[in-house]
Design a protein around this motif. Sequence first.
Motif, mmCIF file in Angstrom:
data_model
loop_
_atom_site.group_PDB
_atom_site.id
_atom_site.type_symbol
_atom_site.label_atom_id
_atom_site.label_comp_id
_atom_site.label_asym_id
_atom_site.label_seq_id
_atom_site.Cartn_x
_atom_site.Cartn_y
_atom_site.Cartn_z
ATOM 1 N N SER A 220 -6.653 13.055 2.110
ATOM 2 C CA SER A 220 -6.716 12.541 3.340
ATOM 3 C C SER A 220 -6.278 11.176 3.278
ATOM 4 O O SER A 220 -6.176 10.572 2.383
ATOM 5 C CB SER A 220 -7.991 12.776 4.110
ATOM 6 O OG SER A 220 -8.983 11.749 3.144
ATOM 7 N N GLU A 221 -6.023 10.667 4.653
ATOM 8 C CA GLU A 221 -5.521 9.008 4.819
ATOM 9 C C GLU A 221 -6.701 8.198 3.852
ATOM 10 O O GLU A 221 -6.451 7.507 3.219
ATOM 11 C CB GLU A 221 -5.272 8.774 6.384
ATOM 12 C CG GLU A 221 -4.020 9.254 6.860
ATOM 13 C CD GLU A 221 -2.914 8.539 5.976
ATOM 14 O OE1 GLU A 221 -2.606 7.526 5.830
ATOM 15 O OE2 GLU A 221 -2.092 9.582 5.859
ATOM 16 N N GLU A 222 -7.669 8.668 4.285
ATOM 17 C CA GLU A 222 -9.247 8.120 3.802
ATOM 18 C C GLU A 222 -8.946 7.968 2.215
ATOM 19 O O GLU A 222 -9.205 6.922 1.443
ATOM 20 C CB GLU A 222 -10.372 8.559 4.109
ATOM 21 C CG GLU A 222 -10.707 8.079 5.796
ATOM 22 C CD GLU A 222 -10.560 6.437 5.828
ATOM 23 O OE1 GLU A 222 -11.285 5.880 5.194
ATOM 24 O OE2 GLU A 222 -10.011 6.152 6.539
ATOM 25 N N GLU A 223 -8.719 9.044 1.718
ATOM 26 C CA GLU A 223 -8.778 9.336 0.306
ATOM 27 C C GLU A 223 -7.793 8.421 -0.480
ATOM 28 O O GLU A 223 -7.694 7.805 -1.541
ATOM 29 C CB GLU A 223 -8.500 10.751 -0.249
ATOM 30 C CG GLU A 223 -9.859 11.500 -0.224
ATOM 31 C CD GLU A 223 -9.550 12.985 -0.188
ATOM 32 O OE1 GLU A 223 -10.308 13.878 -0.907
ATOM 33 O OE2 GLU A 223 -8.668 13.483 0.421
ATOM 34 N N SER B 146 0.923 -1.070 0.006
ATOM 35 C CA SER B 146 0.011 0.004 -0.122
ATOM 36 C C SER B 146 0.844 1.278 -0.079
ATOM 37 O O SER B 146 0.565 2.151 -0.657
ATOM 38 C CB SER B 146 -0.741 -0.102 1.181
ATOM 39 O OG SER B 146 -1.952 -1.058 1.159
ATOM 40 N N LYS C 118 -6.042 5.804 0.818
ATOM 41 C CA LYS C 118 -6.537 4.401 0.951
ATOM 42 C C LYS C 118 -7.572 4.091 0.009
ATOM 43 O O LYS C 118 -7.036 2.850 -0.903
ATOM 44 C CB LYS C 118 -7.329 4.139 2.473
ATOM 45 C CG LYS C 118 -6.606 3.039 3.094
ATOM 46 C CD LYS C 118 -7.266 2.890 4.581
ATOM 47 C CE LYS C 118 -6.925 1.765 5.189
ATOM 48 N NZ LYS C 118 -7.185 1.551 6.435
ATOM 49 N N ALA C 119 -8.351 4.942 -0.455
ATOM 50 C CA ALA C 119 -9.280 4.439 -1.351
ATOM 51 C C ALA C 119 -8.615 4.373 -2.752
ATOM 52 O O ALA C 119 -8.941 3.518 -3.617
ATOM 53 C CB ALA C 119 -10.568 5.262 -1.471
ATOM 54 N N ARG D 25 -6.591 1.310 -3.110
ATOM 55 C CA ARG D 25 -7.371 0.091 -3.154
ATOM 56 C C ARG D 25 -7.901 -0.103 -4.947
ATOM 57 O O ARG D 25 -7.884 -1.266 -5.147
ATOM 58 C CB ARG D 25 -8.493 0.242 -2.109
ATOM 59 C CG ARG D 25 -9.410 -1.144 -2.050
ATOM 60 C CD ARG D 25 -10.580 -0.779 -1.048
ATOM 61 N NE ARG D 25 -11.253 0.094 -1.545
ATOM 62 C CZ ARG D 25 -11.594 1.182 -0.663
ATOM 63 N NH1 ARG D 25 -11.578 1.149 0.849
ATOM 64 N NH2 ARG D 25 -12.508 2.302 -1.130
#
Lengths: 281, 281, 309
Positions: C139-142, C121, C144-145, C148
């Motif tokens: 952001s971390e979420e973005e 990752s 990560k997405a 993925r």
Amino acid sequence: MKDVAFGQYYPADSFVHRLDPRLKLLFLIAFITAIFLADNFYGLAACALVLFAVILASRVPFGKVLRAVRGILFLVIFTAVIQVLFNHGDEVYWGGPAVYWEWKIFAVTQEGIVLAIFLVLRLALLVMCSSMLTYTTTPVALTDGIESLLTPLKWLHIPVHVLALVMNMALSLIPVLTGETERIMNAQKARGADFETGSIFHRIKAIVPILIPLLVSSIDRAEELGNAMDSRCYRGDIKRTKYKKLRFGWRDLIGFLLGAALVTGVVLLRVYPVGFLGSFL
Amino acid sequence: MRAIEFRDVSFSYGEEGEAEPQIGGFRLNHLNFAVEEGEFVAVLGHNGSGKSTLARLSNRLLEADSGEIEVFGTLLTKKTVYEIRKQIGIVFQNPDNQTVASIVEDDVAFGAENIGLPREEIGERIAFALKAVGMEAYRNATISRLSGGQKQRIAIAGVLALKPRIMILDESTAMLDPRGRREIIDVVERLNREEKITVILITHFMEEALRADRAIVMNRGEIVMQDTPAGIFARHEELLTYNLTLPRIGMIVKGLNAGGIPVSDTLDIEKLAGEIAECVS
Amino acid sequence: MRIVAEHLSYTYNERSPFETRALDDISLTIEEGEFFGIIGHTGSGKSTFVQHLNGLIRLPSSCKHYHPKKPKRGQPVPPEPVLKVGDFDLSDRKTDFRALRKSVGMVFQYPEYQLFAETVSEDVAFGLKNFADKKSRPSEEEIKAAVRDALAAVGLDAAEVGEKSPFDLSGGQKRRVAIAGVIVTRPEVLILDEPAAGLDPLGKREIMELLHELHRTWCKTIVIVSHDMDEIAENCTRVAVFKDGTVPYISTPKELFSHAEELYALGLDIPLTAKLTAALARRGIAIDCDFTTEDFLEKVLALKKGGAS
């Protein structure tokens, strides 16, 4: 980029290129000794004359040899300035006063100017003659020469052969590794890595994405190389012969005589100074 | 005469006691095969099938856990390994990882130096080896400036300088362009024909196997097929289960047969064209 | 993004004994949406050309200390080189080369050798973080997405491999991760230098299938450098042939591979289907196919049916 490894070597087929590298190494030592022994301009002129002849014979462009001096230009200027400003000698070489200007510890004197020129010439000659060795000798020949000259160390059980093999292998790996580094750098640049801007800390951190892939591939490389060497019956120094024996030929004899003549000449000039400039120092 | 024979050889690498070979670890299970003197054998298999391990076992770069390996009637042991390494030359995958020197002749000399041959003979062997791979003109060239195919031919020459009776090419064509690949296969075929050297060609290019006398297919550390190349490619369904494909010509034959044009399992373009012509006109 | 190159030249080690001219006044255009192939021998200039496309090699006029060479008296003024990728003018010093690299992804030969991070990752996120806007960091979420999605696009499951070390994967998986690390910024153009090199036959086929999938869903334009004529014939809309720094042929595979003699003269091969077509032509059977295996089989089978009826 691939040529960095051989950056110094200037390929040509000349008398000097074909000299035995051992002789060239010894010649360089003799030449440096002569430069340091020369304590007057005639000695230096003799050295310069020989160097000039060597450059001509080597077919290396003169500009290239001069460029070697550019690398230490700062050192040359620094030395000259120090000499000119701090020499308080009172020798008179030409008409006019011995001291042109004096203030506290600073002074500009005739002796200072002459000495500055002398030292600059000496430095330039030193750099030029050393660069001539690397311009006219391949790295491989150089390591062979060094190995051969170090042979006496074998009697002290120092593994000179392994040393030379490692040097040779390192040399042959340099172009491979520079190519590889370039490739990895390009790949990371394409992914937005930036190696040129930012703080020192940032730049050191930026090296990691190059260093780790390089390390990983080098480990693979080392393993394969080891396997290839083992497969080709490598067992260290046991019963090993050497294909390339350096041989001393007629060229080398001429080179040797020339070197010997130079050192003798410089020593003679030192013992029997000629002319008005000969007596300084 | 039997050139090399594996009798019930097993080998494992990586984690102990795992049923399935993991990534980075694999095992060879009870390998049995023999290659006759003068044969040209291709070893096929997907990446990680264990085909490269085969090469490394044959001259004890890796040590088998159990079983016996015999080379020209001599059992491979700790004592005989150096004698056997003279008989088996291995050329590896990456042309950049097999050179120990920067100049062609120095590199080719390496193996011959290792077995302590006299100087003159090393010189002769370099000439012989470079001629055999068609690189005589490059004796004094710098290796890093050669193409991949040329580098790999130098690696072959370096092995030939030991006058081996068996040559193993461990995916030696995998990193080359088509021209380099063709160069290597041509050289190897000629060595097999003219110098009577037994050749074991490890590859995953199905096309290269077409030129061999016999092919061995490996899958997950086991030998699963041994036949002529044509015989092997006739069993396409089975090949697919070993993660291998047909050479392109085999795919076309299969497509034609499926479409109702009955052509034989030929691997020859002209013959196939002839059969198609007969069928459609 | 349309790629337009005109009068592009490049010389390595200028004014040294090792001087080599890698590109010699080449001009070529790649349209948006193409699956473009580049063929040629090692040293033909194809790598030098593709490295121009994302500014890894700069045009002289876009470098800091550029002084246009004065032409010698009596000689014609050489035409100015032009290189445009979409709206980016690569001959202009003011061009935002970071933005360019973000939209032109480059996958080098053996890309698995560029992996470096502790986890898959992290490695895939590398480019994303580098190209992120200084002001509005994702952001971390973005991140990560995006990671993925990129992994999914190359056929890997982030939940399964995301936290593994990239060095623990198989060769084929490593290559997929490396490709994910390039496409994660959603480039419009994806350039791949021999994407299938070193893979076994199945791995090769899977990578080519993957590229078609990416072409459909992810990157509008794909440019591959390849040595494999069959691969070119099966996949590409158009092909450019490089030879000693020039581009003697640009055409569709169908057009190109019907000129077997010229290609042989350049030391290049032709696909098997083209060889078979030529062998059939010598036997008086003309087949007009585009040299993909599928079309070749179809045309031959049609001939059979036509002959039977």
